[in-house]
Motif scaffolding. Structure first.
Motif, PDB file in Angstrom:
ATOM      1  N   ALA A  71       0.810  -1.220   0.000  1.00  0.00           N
ATOM      2  CA  ALA A  71       0.000   0.000   0.000  1.00  0.00           C
ATOM      3  C   ALA A  71       0.842   1.267   0.000  1.00  0.00           C
ATOM      4  O   ALA A  71       0.336   2.362  -0.246  1.00  0.00           O
ATOM      5  N   LEU A  72       2.151   1.135   0.265  1.00  0.00           N
ATOM      6  CA  LEU A  72       3.036   2.301   0.352  1.00  0.00           C
ATOM      7  C   LEU A  72       3.887   2.495  -0.897  1.00  0.00           C
ATOM      8  O   LEU A  72       4.782   3.335  -0.912  1.00  0.00           O
ATOM      9  N   ARG A  73       3.566   1.747  -1.969  1.00  0.00           N
ATOM     10  CA  ARG A  73       4.417   1.786  -3.156  1.00  0.00           C
ATOM     11  C   ARG A  73       4.566   3.204  -3.716  1.00  0.00           C
ATOM     12  O   ARG A  73       5.668   3.603  -4.133  1.00  0.00           O
ATOM     13  N   TYR A  74       3.489   3.964  -3.715  1.00  0.00           N
ATOM     14  CA  TYR A  74       3.544   5.315  -4.288  1.00  0.00           C
ATOM     15  C   TYR A  74       3.272   6.401  -3.246  1.00  0.00           C
ATOM     16  O   TYR A  74       3.049   7.550  -3.606  1.00  0.00           O
ATOM     17  N   THR A  75       3.300   6.033  -1.975  1.00  0.00           N
ATOM     18  CA  THR A  75       3.117   7.026  -0.908  1.00  0.00           C
ATOM     19  C   THR A  75       4.299   6.904   0.065  1.00  0.00           C
ATOM     20  O   THR A  75       4.260   6.122   1.006  1.00  0.00           O
ATOM     21  N   PRO A  76       5.359   7.653  -0.166  1.00  0.00           N
ATOM     22  CA  PRO A  76       6.584   7.489   0.631  1.00  0.00           C
ATOM     23  C   PRO A  76       6.367   7.784   2.107  1.00  0.00           C
ATOM     24  O   PRO A  76       5.651   8.715   2.478  1.00  0.00           O
ATOM     25  N   ARG A  77       7.017   6.988   2.921  1.00  0.00           N
ATOM     26  CA  ARG A  77       6.947   7.176   4.366  1.00  0.00           C
ATOM     27  C   ARG A  77       7.813   8.356   4.783  1.00  0.00           C
ATOM     28  O   ARG A  77       8.968   8.468   4.346  1.00  0.00           O
ATOM     29  N   PRO A  78       7.278   9.233   5.627  1.00  0.00           N
ATOM     30  CA  PRO A  78       8.077  10.386   6.078  1.00  0.00           C
ATOM     31  C   PRO A  78       9.382   9.958   6.741  1.00  0.00           C
ATOM     32  O   PRO A  78       9.413   9.007   7.529  1.00  0.00           O
ATOM     33  N   SER A 129       1.555  12.259   3.765  1.00  0.00           N
ATOM     34  CA  SER A 129       2.427  11.937   2.644  1.00  0.00           C
ATOM     35  C   SER A 129       1.794  12.465   1.365  1.00  0.00           C
ATOM     36  O   SER A 129       0.822  13.226   1.400  1.00  0.00           O
ATOM     37  N   VAL A 130       2.355  12.063   0.230  1.00  0.00           N
ATOM     38  CA  VAL A 130       1.870  12.472  -1.077  1.00  0.00           C
ATOM     39  C   VAL A 130       1.784  11.245  -1.977  1.00  0.00           C
ATOM     40  O   VAL A 130       2.690  10.398  -1.964  1.00  0.00           O
ATOM     41  N   GLU A 167      -3.119  10.749   3.671  1.00  0.00           N
ATOM     42  CA  GLU A 167      -2.751  10.268   5.003  1.00  0.00           C
ATOM     43  C   GLU A 167      -2.451   8.775   4.910  1.00  0.00           C
ATOM     44  O   GLU A 167      -3.197   8.030   4.277  1.00  0.00           O
ATOM     45  N   ILE A 168      -1.331   8.369   5.515  1.00  0.00           N
ATOM     46  CA  ILE A 168      -0.961   6.955   5.451  1.00  0.00           C
ATOM     47  C   ILE A 168      -0.824   6.376   6.859  1.00  0.00           C
ATOM     48  O   ILE A 168      -0.609   7.108   7.829  1.00  0.00           O
ATOM     49  N   GLU A 169      -0.970   5.066   6.922  1.00  0.00           N
ATOM     50  CA  GLU A 169      -0.700   4.324   8.156  1.00  0.00           C
ATOM     51  C   GLU A 169       0.275   3.216   7.818  1.00  0.00           C
ATOM     52  O   GLU A 169       0.082   2.478   6.851  1.00  0.00           O
TER      53      GLU A 169
END
Length: 347
Positions: A88-95, A304-305, A314-316
């Motif tokens: 799920a984080l492939r295109y939403t980089p973790r801060p 994130s973006v 917003e990511i978790e």
């Protein structure tokens, strides 16, 4: 010696190739494994739940128990990956991870699972390489040790004698003052309970380095060499030599290290300079403290973006992560310090 780390956090294996290892070293693989065991994940509630044996395998460079002088290759298998946690984080980089910078550098082709090649998992082969360097240094009477100097503002007792560091490699929580250690533990567990993380610092000493090594210029400056190795460790964001930033609070009369003679040898009464003057070793222990940031992977929602749409999201973050990296970083810092010391010595 030169080292090259290979592998990814969720690939089949990780490892290191060391070039320039002196021939004829009776390599103690049990000692290498002990260093890896100090760093190994899944050893309690203060570390990630990921379970890895981290058993080192030598692929080349050793014959009949001694190094041959050829490249020394060591491998560690990955056996406990949960790669689905990262899709799920492939295109939403973790801060504060290497995700975004790595995405740009790799043109979108990086392995994102567990942080890929940017993961703290890659410090395991770094420890293995450092363990070899420690054995080379030991033959020359040089020793490396460290302790947790602080976690989340809770400081260990001040180091008065580098000999105090020697028993700490056998301790589960390597601090000088166990009472301070218990307070640090509580701070880590509190952050973990709240889905958060904490950072801290590790203080390290390299003893037995002869005076006169290094140079004041770029590339040979002892502090520069050590800093280059130390900043190769994920999560290290600062390096202070000797008294470090505390020097800014002193007068020259307090900061200077007076020269004296002990047993016919020139030494300094204090070591605020951390064993280095003018970029050159002065014969005193090389001492430094590294600042380690809080673990970026936390359970709390973060901003994130989406790199596909440019929209803010917003990511978790799911998965298994250390609530504090500092504890497992101690053998890593020792290992890279040993590698840096070898370079300073010209090994």
């Amino acid at each position: 010696m030169r080292y090259m780390i290979f592998g990814e956090s969720h690939g089949p294996c990780i490892g290191v190739v060391l070039e320039g290892v002196p021939a004829g070293l009776a390599l103690d693989l049990e000692a290498v494994q002990r260093e890896l065991d100090r760093r190994r994940p899944g050893q309690g509630e203060l570390s990630t739940a990921r379970k890895e044996a981290d058993r080192v395998q030598v692929l080349s460079g050793v014959f009949a128990g001694k190094t041959t002088g050829a490249p020394l290759a060591m491998m560690i298998e990955n056996t406990d990956q949960h790669s689905g946690d990262y899709e799920a984080l492939r295109y939403t980089p973790r801060p504060s991870h290497g995700d975004y910078a790595g995405f740009i550098k790799s043109k979108g082709c990086l392995d994102l699972r567990g942080g890929g090649h940017f993961s703290g998992r890659l410090t395991a082969p770094l420890v293995a390489a450092g363990a070899v360097a420690k054995q080379i240094l030991n033959e020359r009477g040089i020793w490396v040790g460290a302790h947790i100097s602080s976690i989340y503002g809770i400081s260990d007792r001040a180091l008065e004698d580098t000999e105090e560091l020697k028993p700490l490699a056998e301790k589960e929580f390597p601090v000088l003052d166990d009472t301070k250690g218990e307070a640090m533990r509580a701070a880590v567990l509190e952050a973990k309970e709240e889905g958060d993380s904490v950072g801290g610092a590790v203080e390290c000493a390299v003893t037995g380095m002869p005076a006169g090594l290094g140079a004041p210029d770029f590339g040979c400056n002892v502090e520069g060499v050590f800093a280059q190795y130390l900043f190769a460790v994920p999560a290290v964001k600062g390096v202070d030599f000797g008294a470090g930033v505390a020097l800014s609070l002193m007068r020259g009369s307090e900061a200077n290290d007076p020269f004296v003679v002990e047993d016919g040898k020139v030494v300094t009464k204090t070591n605020h300079a951390g064993g280095v003057n003018g970029g050159i070793t002065n014969g005193m222990p090389i001492t430094f403290e590294v600042t380690i940031r809080p673990t970026p992977s936390i359970a709390l929602p973060q901003e994130s973006v989406d790199l596909r749409t440019g929209e803010e999201v917003e990511i978790e973050i799911h998965g298994r992560h250390d609530p504090c990296i500092v504890l497992r970083a101690v053998p890593v810092i020792e290992g890279v310090a040993a590698l840096a010391a070898c370079q300073v010595l010209g090994i």
